[in-house]
Design an enzyme around this catalytic site. Sequence first.
Site, PDB file in Angstrom:
ATOM      1  N   GLU A  13      32.878  37.981  42.270  1.00  0.00           N
ATOM      2  CA  GLU A  13      33.399  37.145  43.371  1.00  0.00           C
ATOM      3  C   GLU A  13      34.902  37.318  43.573  1.00  0.00           C
ATOM      4  O   GLU A  13      35.648  36.346  43.707  1.00  0.00           O
ATOM      5  CB  GLU A  13      33.051  35.674  43.126  1.00  0.00           C
ATOM      6  CG  GLU A  13      31.558  35.397  43.175  1.00  0.00           C
ATOM      7  CD  GLU A  13      31.203  33.920  43.069  1.00  0.00           C
ATOM      8  OE1 GLU A  13      32.105  33.097  42.798  1.00  0.00           O
ATOM      9  OE2 GLU A  13      30.017  33.588  43.250  1.00  0.00           O
ATOM     10  N   GLU A  73      23.294  36.137  42.086  1.00  0.00           N
ATOM     11  CA  GLU A  73      23.418  34.691  41.896  1.00  0.00           C
ATOM     12  C   GLU A  73      22.701  34.013  43.040  1.00  0.00           C
ATOM     13  O   GLU A  73      23.070  34.197  44.203  1.00  0.00           O
ATOM     14  CB  GLU A  73      24.888  34.246  41.862  1.00  0.00           C
ATOM     15  CG  GLU A  73      25.632  34.620  40.599  1.00  0.00           C
ATOM     16  CD  GLU A  73      27.001  33.952  40.503  1.00  0.00           C
ATOM     17  OE1 GLU A  73      27.142  32.797  40.991  1.00  0.00           O
ATOM     18  OE2 GLU A  73      27.925  34.574  39.944  1.00  0.00           O
TER      19      GLU A  73
END
Length: 499
Positions: free
Chosen positions: A174, A293
């Site tokens: 991320e 995720e």
Amino acid sequence: MPPPARFVLDPAFDVGDVDPRLFGAFVEHLGRCVYTGIYEPGHPSADAAGLRGDVLELVRELGVSVIRYPGGNFVSAYRWEDGVGPVESRPRRLDLAWSSIETNRFGLAEFMDFLRKAGGEPMLAVNLGTRGVAEAADLIEYANHPGGTALSEQRIAHAGAEPYGVRLWALGNEMDGPWQIGHKSAQEYGRLAAGAAYAMRLVDPTAQFVVCGSSGRGMPTFGAWEAEVLQHTYDLADYVSVHAYYEEREGDRDSFLASAVDMDALIEGVVATCDHVGARLKNQKRIRLSFDEWNVWYMSKSEAQQRTWAEAPRLLEDVYSVADAVVVGSMLISLLRHADRVAIGCLAQLVNVIAPIMTEPGGPAWRQTTFYPFAQASRHGRGRVLQVHVDGPTHSTAVHGTVPLVQATAVLDDTSGHVALFAVNRSQTEAVPLQVELRGLSPQRVLEHTVLADGDPDAKNTAAAPERVEPYAAEGTALDGTVLRATLPPLSWNMIRLG
């Protein structure tokens, strides 16, 4: 009762083969996922290595095929060297991502031992937040090189002669997010990821790489981030990561139950960006997606949790309801329906932290409601995904507009001829009849139709009532010639198997 939901199954019309890596999970040094989750020396069920036997048994039942480790936000300040070598010599560190104390009692060797016992393949994430190319190349040399160098001989001294043989590597986490330690621009990250992948592949030419996509569809740089990163990494990357979490907003369960509509749009948007970059570069290679995720996560609740510098604090321990399980089931259906481009999926996370498995320190382990859709899809969703176009009732939602009440997919095992059909009914009040016409298929009987539903959609499994919610056998599901007829209860996850 609303009109029936109808579709046709024909093996001549498919989406693609299911990659076994689609049924993965995620273990991060966050809260109690590791400590008192999978690892608790002294627990009555623990083995000599400190791994909880009751958790190992549930992980094997869950059917996890790949596990991403060690983060997550945690990895962006992690020194991998802290987690190798004699446990008594490992340093205690501040975990900046989750304001905790990391003891490093559990590290790479312990994780690989856990995988060996639980089943599954590793996806190791490298720190591209506070570290870079040299450290990434060192890690793959330590893990995979046979011997004869300082780092590989160090592994041999620490854990034995055999290389770990890690093939799948996540290049950071991320990195588009301003909350990420070492947050970077797309250009900065793209250049760094390309450098890391190039160096790591010189060490091990078999390595496969996941580059960071956007942290979510709501990011202001969504699409533009992927395009810039892939401009730098297209020749080196095998996958681009995708992340998505959903939660129910007060008073709007209908929109929550339709969360997979957004997930579909997210997948299709990232695929379009990947293909656009490939076309612009005149490169016929096709980048696939690592949806590493995904889950239901009540983020608005976890943001209010106070974080202190404690070891293994209770963080993000959402307790899931029947409604949550139906949404998790619908997300599994979305992943399967895009099996031609989504190769990897990691339910985040595996134990205690927004997880299908819960534990108490020194006490029991049990299955959350969300455990069941995943376990059923992992066991029976292997093979070739058939095209499904549902013609049936719809309803309106505040967030997603008009959506079908029934979402479904089907997977054909060409070897056995068995068909597994997965379906959710999003209606909170009405059962929906299901009619499926089978063409080019010759099933003899309905092997089973199990349902996850409850008169109380907020029912949950807890330590005090670990079996409050379980799948049950449906009645009346039957083959009428080449037509399957069934009834999908309100707010339900359904698995129908034909043999």
